[in-house]
Design an enzyme around this catalytic site. Structure first.
Site, PDB file in Angstrom:
ATOM      1  N   GLU B 310      38.141  43.335  43.550  1.00 22.76           N
ATOM      2  CA  GLU B 310      37.234  42.297  43.490  1.00 22.76           C
ATOM      3  C   GLU B 310      37.302  41.100  44.066  1.00 22.76           C
ATOM      4  O   GLU B 310      37.081  39.929  43.436  1.00 22.76           O
ATOM      5  CB  GLU B 310      36.763  42.304  41.870  1.00 22.76           C
ATOM      6  CG  GLU B 310      36.355  43.464  41.073  1.00 22.76           C
ATOM      7  CD  GLU B 310      36.387  43.162  39.579  1.00 22.76           C
ATOM      8  OE1 GLU B 310      37.052  42.268  38.999  1.00 22.76           O
ATOM      9  OE2 GLU B 310      35.473  43.880  39.107  1.00 22.76           O
ATOM     10  N   ASP B 384      34.620  51.432  35.195  1.00 18.38           N
ATOM     11  CA  ASP B 384      34.951  50.313  34.702  1.00 18.38           C
ATOM     12  C   ASP B 384      34.438  50.063  33.253  1.00 18.38           C
ATOM     13  O   ASP B 384      33.401  49.213  32.799  1.00 18.38           O
ATOM     14  CB  ASP B 384      34.146  48.895  35.500  1.00 18.38           C
ATOM     15  CG  ASP B 384      34.737  47.516  35.141  1.00 18.38           C
ATOM     16  OD1 ASP B 384      35.857  47.574  34.769  1.00 18.38           O
ATOM     17  OD2 ASP B 384      34.289  46.747  35.820  1.00 18.38           O
ATOM     18  N   GLU B 412      32.626  43.969  26.823  1.00 18.97           N
ATOM     19  CA  GLU B 412      32.239  43.440  28.003  1.00 18.97           C
ATOM     20  C   GLU B 412      30.878  44.222  28.310  1.00 18.97           C
ATOM     21  O   GLU B 412      29.693  43.302  28.789  1.00 18.97           O
ATOM     22  CB  GLU B 412      32.985  43.517  29.363  1.00 18.97           C
ATOM     23  CG  GLU B 412      32.489  42.988  30.538  1.00 18.97           C
ATOM     24  CD  GLU B 412      33.504  43.070  31.968  1.00 18.97           C
ATOM     25  OE1 GLU B 412      34.414  43.540  31.572  1.00 18.97           O
ATOM     26  OE2 GLU B 412      33.024  42.802  32.820  1.00 18.97           O
TER      27      GLU B 412
END
Lengths: 723, 723
Positions: B310, B384, B412
């Protein structure tokens, strides 16, 4: 099941408290000045005698919260549940009475005529053969204020017998400005924004209710929940629904919702090609948008605008005046009874135009040009919330304009969460200053309460220091600033010391052996920070980029008017900013002649304002009889000593304070001492490097070299305690 | 004075609680599962009989906090102060005993040999003519864990007579990763970072102690306080001092401090020209810097690194392997006994390289190349933290590498603060999955506890969901995720349901009429969110930019591997991502043959994994016997219904729950229902626009048009409840 559990829980908490364990019952400061701890044993009987029952005959939401507060406070302080009844049944009844709804008001001929919409009378009397205490007002909000006033009487260990109290606010709109962004960031030094926008309107955090209670207890009646650099999305239906939900929570407490908006909203929200205030489409857009807001919040208070300041757009972009910019919004608000706060914090980066002169130069010529529902919101001083500034010359300069004062309750430049700095003492100095607008006695307080110019609309705004930190304000003593702000908006003529006494008694204990020394400490705290930060009228000596820590050598801000050196103007010969009429920028000339004469005259000016108005040689003798170099160094040195003195006083208060709050304040004072020394040492090191003078006798040299302090600042990107 | 005030306060709190007022005593969730409310009356006598006094003969900091916890917990639960003595004086004594320091251990021949450094024995016995309960361990930390285990016995209404409990952790390093930045931002959905770096090292917030207590109570023994995208300033002396102060608070609770660093630190902090892990100057810099850290924190745990992911730099920048990158840090840590966590979350935007394959492809060839003090930290699934993923194929693939698991305790992608989603049920599914690494029974749990490959070093990491919100986690039920994470790190083979039962009993009440339905609801909550978010193996269908709300149509992320459409691959003919060996990306081939055979085979694969591995026509019949189109729509629809069912269960729990926590969960469930409907309606609207198929009978059409949902997403810039 339920009843059993409550009982069990009470035993548990009692046991836990008795043996001193359990953070849940720890004194974490969350209750603020509304702690309602039991009164001294000896006093209980007398208080109970005049608080035997609560008589409630009205059922408005405001009366309901008033009742809840009295039941909560009196039951806890007097150690006995307070019965609520619908008619007087015994001596000692407390009666809640609203004009037109309660016969007792006319029967007793209570003087409600002059109370307005928010005033109250508290009267001990005999009525229907019973001794009663009547809390009366023309509205239920007046009664709510009266109830908090009654509770304060007990919280501060005053008698509740033979009461005859009458009071009303001297300023109409008493408003907190929250510099909070929607992502929950804030300038508050106390955590995140308390407004949990992401979860509104569904989840109304109980915190909002406690926030409203605290505000109502000190007279605050208006809230701007969002930052002045406003996010346009706040005007979307999604956020207006959230705002309306919040307004619903605050309404019973007499608090109106306002909103900060940007002048560019017609473009960013409305999709127009211009935000020119004189453009008809822009006018229509504002009128429509404001009407839409009122469909969500029928009693919406109004708008707050920051324009043409620090990069925010404004009417200048269209060659319009600040009045043009304000009036389009004022016209949109007018049909709904809304108010516009228009900030006067306007300045541009013009090296030839002393920054402190710009607000006056901009707004003074516009006097009379603003609509009658506009309040021009003026910071207390002409610069930006420095430890000491002279009062803004706009106070008293505009007979035909409603001028409101803006102060920072948050200590942006004044130590953030940790420093003990009682702002009440600061604000009192400003409010008591005489503008001479209509001759002697035209204090700033009399200007902003409307009495000097007979304004029909008055306002007093504070930038809130309230966040999600458990103690709301980042420290216990920062709570005193929220408290004193509210009390001063209610009565700008009030005594900062008297307010501090109330606060200390309510927040800790009314024991005189505690209140006396602590209030002395609070009153002295302001001069301490001035001394170690910026004595003798110095200003804007903060680190560039953030406002934490000293940087008198700062000269890299890109804008001259953001550089500390531009303000201290120190060189080998002398120090200070010449703003006199004769030889300087003539900022002094913006004041009335009686004031200007003092500021202009080295013989008459007070040492505390010296370097704000005059550039003097290092040898110049101050009123203290010392060369300014020596006096400057002594002030820095004294500032550290004053913090040490506060530490000593606080250490002696240990018997009167719970462990948790005692420890936190103790550590914060230790931090303040180290930061005072940081200010002292780096400032002395810098000014010595410029003046080349030896330190006066008895003054210890800085602990580190100037380079060490410069390097330290380079490494600090955010406000942080570096030791 | 002091004694009087404490007494007065106890009365006050008791009165306030009895009459139901006062937010200070409100159940705001701050006490977590350590509430220690009084046990049922009927049970008190029996508990008191085996807890008459506490015998403490050691004085280590850890024993001191153990003593404090037992005194606090037992005094409150049993309604009677627990005396602390230095020798047994009566029946019912509880003895704290550390091997080598307490004779009672050898006298009773307690089986401490196999307990390691953190295990404990709790044994009811007769010793020196008294009935005693011994809590014994080889270290004081073992005793601390035993004490929490003993308290849990009472909190869950189990007997404390005739105890014979022995336990030890199955994973060595049980660590919370805080994705917090120094400015106090965090990914935690629960307010700010609890680490108040600006005020450290001077001010050690009491919150840190409560945080440590909570962690110790569930076995967590390590903390990485800063985000994986680490700020280099954390390695400066100023911040190392702050870190050391925090370590001092956590140490007595058996918790070691770790630190997240960037591989570029030799450049950003050290001023070197390269961060090439094979460069000698870089090696030396790391060795020196790590030595420096140990001068501040002698028992420092080690480092955590995110690299080549990332946008974070890594060894790839220097054409080095992940092992090269890791080993330079491992070598620096080795002399001090430090551990390196090296994250396997590595991927690049290569359209030809299925993103879920990349971690395996990168790390599998490096097996055996990592130093023995390295733990490669692997996310539970290959993508993820989606609502459901197959377990990462790296589990079981690397016999010569220490593999640790990383899960997100913070939700998240799973509803943030508000959704009720018990992650224990999710993690259990992953941990119980069979890798077949060494034949049947090689579960993921057995891989990460080291038993499959006999690893000497094991670790289990969770991204913390802890913030400054008063309830720590943003909601009461999010606390269950912190709790179950800790319990599963202690024993990855444990039952999620049993853990939920403990949590519910400790957090609310052990009443079976409450625990039963609530645990049913918790266990069902996971599938509810899968159903309304991403059923049948769909994944990565979240709104681009933030991870809140649906956007199955998302195709504008700039990177193909961040676009939802890349993962659903829906078109007029079918849906799903072909990852089979025969016709797809052969991601399935990364698993052992026994696992791959199932994933590859449409006949054998479970519906829940279908669209993760297969692209099928809309007519394809699922195991449920429905065309996939119908089944997909029914799953979305069912998800909403499952939330409604949770609301019904919760409503029935009202008699067992305090007002505040009941209300908050009620509102959050209402929000979840609306969001479930948002997911359902917008997902159905999109997939219907692609498939062109009619809705199955009995399925209500979406409330709004697809365009309406698209427009709604455009207006959401941050995670926010939009209704």
């Amino acid at each position: 099941m339920s009843a059993f559990r409550i009982f069990a829980c009470a035993i548990c908490v009692a046991v836990a408290t008795l043996i001193g364990i359990g953070r849940a019952s720890a004194e974490d400061g969350h209750e603020l000045w509304l702690r309602y701890r039991p009164v001294a044993d000896a006093a209980t009987a007398a208080y109970r005698q005049s608080a035997s029952e609560l008589v409630v005959t009205d059922n408005s939401p405001t009366i309901a919260v008033t009742q809840a507060e009295l039941v909560k406070g009196l039951s806890a302080m007097l150690g006995k549940p307070l019965p609520v009844v619908s008619a007087v049944t015994q001596d000692g009844a407390i009666m809640l009475a609203v004009t037109g709804k309660a016969k007792v008001i006319s029967d007793l001929r209570l003087p409600v005529a002059g109370l307005g919409n928010e005033g109250f009378v508290i009267r001990s009397a005999t009525w229907q053969n019973h001794k009663v205490t009547v809390i009366a007002g023309n509205t239920d909000v007046g009664v709510l204020y009266g109830a908090f006033r009654y509770l304060r009487q007990i919280q501060t260990a005053q008698s509740t017998a033979n009461l005859n109290i009458s009071d009303k606010p001297r300023v109409q709109i008493r408003v907190l400005n929250h510099w909070d962004v929607l992502g929950r960031g804030s300038a508050n030094s106390a955590g995140q924004s308390i407004w949990d926008w992401p979860k509104l309107p569904a989840w109304k955090d109980p915190l909002y209710t406690d926030y409203a209670r605290a505000n109502a207890s000190i007279g605050i009646n208006a809230v701007v929940p969002n930052q002045i650099n406003a996010d346009p999305v706040m005007l979307s239906p999604m956020y207006l629904r959230k705002l309306a939900a919040l307004a619903d929570v605050l309404r019973p407490y007499g608090i109106k919702m306002y909103l900060s908006v940007q002048v560019t909203s017609p473009m960013t929200v409305g999709g127009l090609k211009t935000a020119d205030p004189l453009d008809p489409a822009v006018k229509k857009w504002w009128a429509d948008k404001v009407s839409e807001i009122y469909t969500y919040i029928p009693d919406f208070g109004g708008l707050l605008v920051k324009a043409d300041s620090e990069g925010e757009p404004g009417p200048q972009s269209y060659q319009r005046t600040q009045a043009d910019g304000a009036n389009v919004l004022a016209d949109a608000l007018k049909p709904h009874g809304g108010i516009l706060f228009w900030r006067a914090f306007v300045y541009s980066n013009d090296p030839k135009w002393d920054r402190v002169k710009q607000a006056y130069d901009t707004f003074k010529p516009l006097d009379g040009k603003f609509r009658d529902n506009v309040i021009v919101q003026v910071k207390n001083g002409p610069l930006d919330f420095q430890p000491r500034e002279p009062f803004s010359p706009l106070f008293g300069a505009t007979p035909k304009t409603n001028i409101g004062m803006e102060v920072e309750v948050v200590k942006e430049y004044l130590g953030g969460a940790t420093h003990l700095f009682y702002l009440g003492a600061y604000w009192e100095e400003v409010l008591q200053a005489d503008t001479y607008a209509k001759g002697k006695g035209s204090t700033v307080a009399s200007v902003i309460d409307g009495s000097v110019f007979k304004n029909k609309l008055t306002g007093f705004a504070g930038v809130a220091n309230i966040g999600t930190d458990r103690d709301w304000c980042g420290s216990t003593f920062n709570q005193a600033n929220w408290y004193s702000f509210g009390r001063l908006t209610w009565d700008p003529h009030a005594s900062a010391r008297a307010i501090a006494e109330d606060w200390a008694a309510m927040t800790f204990t009314p024991d005189k052996a505690f209140v006396g020394p602590v209030v002395d400490m609070m009153m002295a705290s302001r001069e301490a920070d001035v001394d170690f930060m910026m004595p003798l009228g110095l200003h804007h000596q903060f680190a560039t980029g953030h406002h934490y820590g000293p940087e008198p050598w700062g000269n890299t801000a890109g804008r001259e008017d953001w550089n500390p050196v531009n303000y201290n103007r120190a060189d080998k010969d002398g120090i200070g900013y010449d703003r006199t009429t004769a030889t300087g920028t003539n900022y002094a000339g913006q004041y009335k002649p009686q004031v200007a004469a003092v500021f202009n005259d080295l013989k008459r000016i007070d040492d505390k304002d010296l370097l704000w108005f005059h550039h003097v040689s290092w040898d110049y003798k101050t009123k203290a009889g010392l060369p300014v170099w020596d006096d400057l160094v002594r002030h820095y040195d004294r500032g550290v000593g004053e913090v040490v003195a506060m530490e000593k006083i606080w250490a002696e208060m240990k018997p009167y304070v719970d462990t948790d709050r005692f420890a936190k304040t103790t550590v914060f004072l230790q931090m303040q001492e180290k930061e005072a020394k940081w200010w002292r040492d780096s400032s002395i090191a810098y000014f010595q490097s410029v003046s080349g003078r030896p330190l006066p006798e008895g003054i210890a040299p800085p602990e580190h070299s100037l380079d060490w302090y410069k390097e330290l600042n380079t490494s600090l990107k955010v406000p942080v305690y570096p030791f």
